[in-house]
Motif scaffolding. Sequence first.
Motif, PDB file in Angstrom:
ATOM      1  N   LEU A   1       0.964 -10.692   6.791  1.00 45.61           N
ATOM      2  CA  LEU A   1       0.014  -9.580   6.774  1.00 45.61           C
ATOM      3  C   LEU A   1       0.628  -8.333   6.138  1.00 45.61           C
ATOM      4  O   LEU A   1      -0.061  -7.571   5.451  1.00 45.61           O
ATOM      5  CB  LEU A   1      -0.468  -9.272   8.190  1.00 45.61           C
ATOM      6  CG  LEU A   1      -1.455 -10.280   8.780  1.00 45.61           C
ATOM      7  CD1 LEU A   1      -1.748  -9.941  10.244  1.00 45.61           C
ATOM      8  CD2 LEU A   1      -2.750 -10.309   7.983  1.00 45.61           C
ATOM      9  N   ASP A   2       1.913  -8.116   6.353  1.00 48.80           N
ATOM     10  CA  ASP A   2       2.585  -6.960   5.760  1.00 48.80           C
ATOM     11  C   ASP A   2       2.616  -7.041   4.236  1.00 48.80           C
ATOM     12  O   ASP A   2       2.697  -6.014   3.558  1.00 48.80           O
ATOM     13  CB  ASP A   2       4.020  -6.863   6.283  1.00 48.80           C
ATOM     14  CG  ASP A   2       4.091  -6.354   7.709  1.00 48.80           C
ATOM     15  OD1 ASP A   2       3.077  -5.807   8.199  1.00 48.80           O
ATOM     16  OD2 ASP A   2       5.151  -6.519   8.357  1.00 48.80           O
TER      17      ASP A   2
ATOM     18  N   GLN B   1       5.948  -2.950   1.561  1.00 50.62           N
ATOM     19  CA  GLN B   1       5.295  -2.116   2.569  1.00 50.62           C
ATOM     20  C   GLN B   1       3.884  -2.615   2.816  1.00 50.62           C
ATOM     21  O   GLN B   1       3.283  -3.265   1.963  1.00 50.62           O
ATOM     22  CB  GLN B   1       5.260  -0.653   2.113  1.00 50.62           C
ATOM     23  CG  GLN B   1       4.597  -0.444   0.760  1.00 50.62           C
ATOM     24  CD  GLN B   1       4.663   0.990   0.305  1.00 50.62           C
ATOM     25  OE1 GLN B   1       4.711   1.901   1.119  1.00 50.62           O
ATOM     26  NE2 GLN B   1       4.659   1.217  -1.003  1.00 50.62           N
ATOM     27  N   ARG B   2       3.376  -2.333   4.001  1.00 49.98           N
ATOM     28  CA  ARG B   2       2.039  -2.801   4.361  1.00 49.98           C
ATOM     29  C   ARG B   2       0.970  -1.944   3.699  1.00 49.98           C
ATOM     30  O   ARG B   2       1.048  -0.720   3.682  1.00 49.98           O
ATOM     31  CB  ARG B   2       1.881  -2.770   5.877  1.00 49.98           C
ATOM     32  CG  ARG B   2       0.472  -3.102   6.340  1.00 49.98           C
ATOM     33  CD  ARG B   2       0.448  -3.669   7.723  1.00 49.98           C
ATOM     34  NE  ARG B   2       0.966  -2.780   8.740  1.00 49.98           N
ATOM     35  CZ  ARG B   2       0.210  -1.932   9.443  1.00 49.98           C
ATOM     36  NH1 ARG B   2      -1.083  -1.851   9.209  1.00 49.98           N
ATOM     37  NH2 ARG B   2       0.747  -1.185  10.376  1.00 49.98           N
TER      38      ARG B   2
ATOM     39  N   ASP C   1      -5.019   0.022   9.024  1.00 49.44           N
ATOM     40  CA  ASP C   1      -4.589  -0.318  10.390  1.00 49.44           C
ATOM     41  C   ASP C   1      -5.628  -1.149  11.136  1.00 49.44           C
ATOM     42  O   ASP C   1      -5.283  -2.133  11.796  1.00 49.44           O
ATOM     43  CB  ASP C   1      -4.296   0.970  11.177  1.00 49.44           C
ATOM     44  CG  ASP C   1      -3.050   1.672  10.682  1.00 49.44           C
ATOM     45  OD1 ASP C   1      -2.243   1.028   9.975  1.00 49.44           O
ATOM     46  OD2 ASP C   1      -2.871   2.864  11.009  1.00 49.44           O
ATOM     47  N   GLU C   2      -6.898  -0.756  11.050  1.00 51.09           N
ATOM     48  CA  GLU C   2      -7.929  -1.464  11.796  1.00 51.09           C
ATOM     49  C   GLU C   2      -8.056  -2.914  11.330  1.00 51.09           C
ATOM     50  O   GLU C   2      -8.160  -3.847  12.141  1.00 51.09           O
ATOM     51  CB  GLU C   2      -9.273  -0.750  11.659  1.00 51.09           C
ATOM     52  CG  GLU C   2     -10.384  -1.378  12.483  1.00 51.09           C
ATOM     53  CD  GLU C   2     -11.682  -0.580  12.407  1.00 51.09           C
ATOM     54  OE1 GLU C   2     -12.703  -1.109  12.864  1.00 51.09           O
ATOM     55  OE2 GLU C   2     -11.660   0.552  11.887  1.00 51.09           O
ATOM     56  N   GLU C   3      -8.050  -3.107  10.006  1.00 51.09           N
ATOM     57  CA  GLU C   3      -8.152  -4.470   9.476  1.00 51.09           C
ATOM     58  C   GLU C   3      -6.907  -5.279   9.816  1.00 51.09           C
ATOM     59  O   GLU C   3      -6.992  -6.470  10.119  1.00 51.09           O
ATOM     60  CB  GLU C   3      -8.364  -4.430   7.965  1.00 51.09           C
ATOM     61  CG  GLU C   3      -8.626  -5.809   7.361  1.00 51.09           C
ATOM     62  CD  GLU C   3      -8.999  -5.748   5.891  1.00 51.09           C
ATOM     63  OE1 GLU C   3      -9.463  -6.763   5.360  1.00 51.09           O
ATOM     64  OE2 GLU C   3      -8.821  -4.668   5.274  1.00 51.09           O
ATOM     65  N   TYR C   4      -5.758  -4.629   9.776  1.00 51.51           N
ATOM     66  CA  TYR C   4      -4.512  -5.311  10.135  1.00 51.51           C
ATOM     67  C   TYR C   4      -4.568  -5.817  11.577  1.00 51.51           C
ATOM     68  O   TYR C   4      -4.245  -6.974  11.858  1.00 51.51           O
ATOM     69  CB  TYR C   4      -3.327  -4.358   9.959  1.00 51.51           C
ATOM     70  CG  TYR C   4      -1.995  -4.946  10.368  1.00 51.51           C
ATOM     71  CD1 TYR C   4      -1.219  -5.659   9.468  1.00 51.51           C
ATOM     72  CD2 TYR C   4      -1.508  -4.774  11.663  1.00 51.51           C
ATOM     73  CE1 TYR C   4       0.004  -6.201   9.838  1.00 51.51           C
ATOM     74  CE2 TYR C   4      -0.293  -5.316  12.048  1.00 51.51           C
ATOM     75  CZ  TYR C   4       0.457  -6.022  11.132  1.00 51.51           C
ATOM     76  OH  TYR C   4       1.661  -6.562  11.508  1.00 51.51           O
ATOM     77  N   ARG C   5      -4.995  -4.957  12.498  1.00 49.89           N
ATOM     78  CA  ARG C   5      -5.066  -5.360  13.908  1.00 49.89           C
ATOM     79  C   ARG C   5      -6.078  -6.481  14.108  1.00 49.89           C
ATOM     80  O   ARG C   5      -5.856  -7.405  14.901  1.00 49.89           O
ATOM     81  CB  ARG C   5      -5.419  -4.146  14.783  1.00 49.89           C
ATOM     82  CG  ARG C   5      -4.276  -3.148  14.937  1.00 49.89           C
ATOM     83  CD  ARG C   5      -4.582  -2.134  16.021  1.00 49.89           C
ATOM     84  NE  ARG C   5      -5.721  -1.295  15.676  1.00 49.89           N
ATOM     85  CZ  ARG C   5      -5.615  -0.132  15.055  1.00 49.89           C
ATOM     86  NH1 ARG C   5      -4.416   0.333  14.711  1.00 49.89           N
ATOM     87  NH2 ARG C   5      -6.685   0.591  14.794  1.00 49.89           N
ATOM     88  N   GLN C   6      -7.199  -6.402  13.398  1.00 50.48           N
ATOM     89  CA  GLN C   6      -8.224  -7.441  13.510  1.00 50.48           C
ATOM     90  C   GLN C   6      -7.679  -8.786  13.046  1.00 50.48           C
ATOM     91  O   GLN C   6      -7.829  -9.809  13.738  1.00 50.48           O
ATOM     92  CB  GLN C   6      -9.441  -7.059  12.679  1.00 50.48           C
ATOM     93  CG  GLN C   6     -10.514  -8.147  12.631  1.00 50.48           C
ATOM     94  CD  GLN C   6     -11.633  -7.810  11.671  1.00 50.48           C
ATOM     95  OE1 GLN C   6     -11.919  -6.651  11.423  1.00 50.48           O
ATOM     96  NE2 GLN C   6     -12.260  -8.825  11.106  1.00 50.48           N
TER      97      GLN C   6
ATOM     98  N   ASP D   1      -5.668  -4.689  -2.962  1.00 47.66           N
ATOM     99  CA  ASP D   1      -6.159  -4.241  -4.258  1.00 47.66           C
ATOM    100  C   ASP D   1      -5.925  -5.280  -5.352  1.00 47.66           C
ATOM    101  O   ASP D   1      -5.882  -4.957  -6.538  1.00 47.66           O
ATOM    102  CB  ASP D   1      -5.538  -2.899  -4.656  1.00 47.66           C
ATOM    103  CG  ASP D   1      -4.027  -2.970  -4.809  1.00 47.66           C
ATOM    104  OD1 ASP D   1      -3.414  -3.961  -4.354  1.00 47.66           O
ATOM    105  OD2 ASP D   1      -3.447  -2.024  -5.385  1.00 47.66           O
ATOM    106  N   LEU D   2      -5.801  -6.538  -4.949  1.00 42.49           N
ATOM    107  CA  LEU D   2      -5.736  -7.658  -5.890  1.00 42.49           C
ATOM    108  C   LEU D   2      -6.677  -8.733  -5.375  1.00 42.49           C
ATOM    109  O   LEU D   2      -6.607  -9.127  -4.206  1.00 42.49           O
ATOM    110  CB  LEU D   2      -4.307  -8.201  -5.974  1.00 42.49           C
ATOM    111  CG  LEU D   2      -4.057  -9.357  -6.955  1.00 42.49           C
ATOM    112  CD1 LEU D   2      -4.316  -8.914  -8.396  1.00 42.49           C
ATOM    113  CD2 LEU D   2      -2.629  -9.885  -6.814  1.00 42.49           C
TER     114      LEU D   2
END
Length: 226
Positions: free
Chosen positions: A13-14, A173-174, A178-183, A19-20
Amino acid sequence: MTPQRFEKIQQVLDRRQPDLTVITDQVNKGQNLSAIIRTCDAVGIHRVHAIYDAGNFRPHTGTAMGSQKWVKTEVHRKITTPVEQLQRQGFQVLAAHFEEGAMDYRDVDYTRPTALLLGAEKRGVSAQALDRVDGCVVVPMMGMSESFNVSVACAIILAEAQRQRQVAGLYRQRHLPDEEYRQLLFEWCQPVIARFCRVRGLAYPELDDTGHMRDPQQFSSLTRCS
């Protein structure tokens, strides 16, 4: 959920590159679609766009090797929908298509927000799509064949995009919000519970630092009330 598995999920996920992306324009063979998805996962793409008049999408699970679980596919009926949407977001939309003025795929700057558009197996990129893309790229051919298989061309071009992005440090870097990452972290760590929550309209419970629910008893009480 082992510590090793949780660490692997976090690492993947990180490195995701929001953007690709890839747009498939009426690519209809399941094995090709699944090979494209597998390549997308391998280079850090987490969302692709598939165009179908009938709104169907059926990847070949044997070819995808499970990667369809890690890459979201948004299905559209019109090619204009994702192309224009991505262009408004600042993406350059490039079609893999041979025409006068097409660029060698290695001469493109893939560190920019980029969408690679791939055409159907027999017809290639539609005229409607070509009217809207920002340019075309080609993979030079040295034999009698005029083009690679669509999934092979996808892999070749995205490998160059990965190389450029790696050199530029974009995997260090990630980039996911944040919200999408947690989901996604919850859905990948706890897919059964995530499905349960979606069906019942429940918010995902909080995870601890091992990938498990922080308060399973509280969650159990919520499910009894739902």
